[in-house]
Design an enzyme around this catalytic site. Sequence first.
Site, PDB file in Angstrom:
ATOM      1  N   ASP A  81       0.851  -1.191   0.000  1.00 53.36           N
ATOM      2  CA  ASP A  81       0.000   0.000   0.000  1.00 53.36           C
ATOM      3  C   ASP A  81       0.894   1.251   0.000  1.00 53.36           C
ATOM      4  OD1 ASP A  81      -2.503   1.267   0.204  1.00 53.36           O
ATOM      5  OD2 ASP A  81      -2.385   1.379   2.393  1.00 53.36           O
ATOM      6  N   HIS A  82       0.551   2.227  -0.808  1.00 57.79           N
ATOM      7  CA  HIS A  82       1.292   3.498  -0.877  1.00 57.79           C
ATOM      8  C   HIS A  82       2.800   3.303  -0.994  1.00 57.79           C
ATOM      9  CE1 HIS A  82      -2.241   5.968  -0.316  1.00 57.79           C
ATOM     10  NE2 HIS A  82      -2.618   5.126   0.612  1.00 57.79           N
ATOM     11  N   SER A 207     -12.669   3.584   6.228  1.00 54.95           N
ATOM     12  CA  SER A 207     -13.177   3.589   7.611  1.00 54.95           C
ATOM     13  C   SER A 207     -13.952   4.875   7.845  1.00 54.95           C
ATOM     14  CB  SER A 207     -12.025   3.537   8.619  1.00 54.95           C
ATOM     15  OG  SER A 207     -11.231   2.403   8.398  1.00 54.95           O
ATOM     16  N   ASN A 228      -8.165   0.393   7.279  1.00 51.77           N
ATOM     17  CA  ASN A 228      -7.084   0.300   8.256  1.00 51.77           C
ATOM     18  C   ASN A 228      -7.580   0.799   9.612  1.00 51.77           C
ATOM     19  OD1 ASN A 228      -4.507   0.011   9.366  1.00 51.77           O
ATOM     20  ND2 ASN A 228      -3.882   2.054   8.750  1.00 51.77           N
TER      21      ASN A 228
HETATM   22  P1  13P Z   1      -8.594   4.041   6.616  1.00 54.28           P
HETATM   23  O1  13P Z   1      -7.477   4.118   7.576  1.00 54.28           O
HETATM   24  O2  13P Z   1      -9.415   5.270   6.570  1.00 54.28           O
HETATM   25  O3  13P Z   1      -9.417   2.826   6.805  1.00 54.28           O
HETATM   26  O4  13P Z   1      -7.941   3.948   5.141  1.00 54.28           O
HETATM   27  C1  13P Z   1      -7.102   2.876   4.819  1.00 54.28           C
HETATM   28  C2  13P Z   1      -6.447   3.066   3.509  1.00 54.28           C
HETATM   29  O5  13P Z   1      -6.954   3.710   2.628  1.00 54.28           O
HETATM   30  C3  13P Z   1      -5.152   2.432   3.299  1.00 54.28           C
HETATM   31  O6  13P Z   1      -4.617   2.727   2.054  1.00 54.28           O
END
Ligand code: 13P
Length: 288
Positions: A81-82, A207, A228
């Site tokens: 991720d990222h 979230s 997350n």
């Molecule tokens: P949240 O923390 O808002 O659930 O987002 C998670 C996310 O986008 C990880 O890339």
Amino acid sequence: MRLNFIEFAKKEKFAIPQININGLIWIEGILKAAQNLNSPIIIGTTDKNIEFLGGYKFISNTIKNKIQAMNITVPVYIHLDHGLTVEGCKEAVDAGYDSVMFDGSKLSISENIRLTKEVVDYAHEHNVFVEGEVGAIGGVEDGLSGQVRYADIDECLALVKETNLDTLAPALGSVHGKYKGEPNLGFEEMELINENTQVPLVLHGASGISKEDLHRAISLGHAKINFNTEINIAWSNQLRKTLTEDKNLFSPQEIIRPSIEEIQKTSEKIINLCGSNNKSDAITKMYS
Ligand code: 13P
């Protein structure tokens, strides 16, 4: 190139949840939830936390070993991720990740295209999928903070066409971490981007977004949704409760076990919300 399981989800109008891990105990809770609900699942590791988690190779091997040890039969995908650098993305590919995100959203669009393409060329040679990002997802997470910047349709089109990426995360008002006020997703822009780019879309910062908005995003092409914060809140609330309820507790297993169960319960809620429950057999069949 393999068939794209996220394209399948888009066609069938559901989303595959990406749930990020913040420690090894997350893995068990998430895998149990996916297996219980017969759901495909993406386990995400954000690049900012890779060192904390033990490195790409360690985390990839650990998840794979855990899948075997727990006799997990549903499809599980390991995702970066990222991704912060091209080198990091390549390292994750070499470590056995199934997909990587290169986050060039803070760069100029030409630089974002150039570097995303470098990641795509390398990843596709190894049958690994690539996600790109346009615009800026707001909020604070993992020590990173930023303002929302809506994705520009022309930039989305350019990134998709010129890099041949597999999925696109257009920032459309969602934020990482806790929302201050009500989330305000740009559905008009979403419709336009979905119709014009054709690739499956990814929603970050899920979230705190309502069920109705998540379902609307799925109907407008989102086939991967990232979570997350919601899991972290459930885990930390339970940990606090366990320690407060019995001040004499010091056995790590007794302290940690209920928090793993909360990770599982929250993951199950997320799977049902995304509609990926009972979808694992169809995906397994695609690859057989
Ligand atoms: P949240 O923390 O808002 O659930 O987002 C998670 C996310 O986008 C990880 O890339």
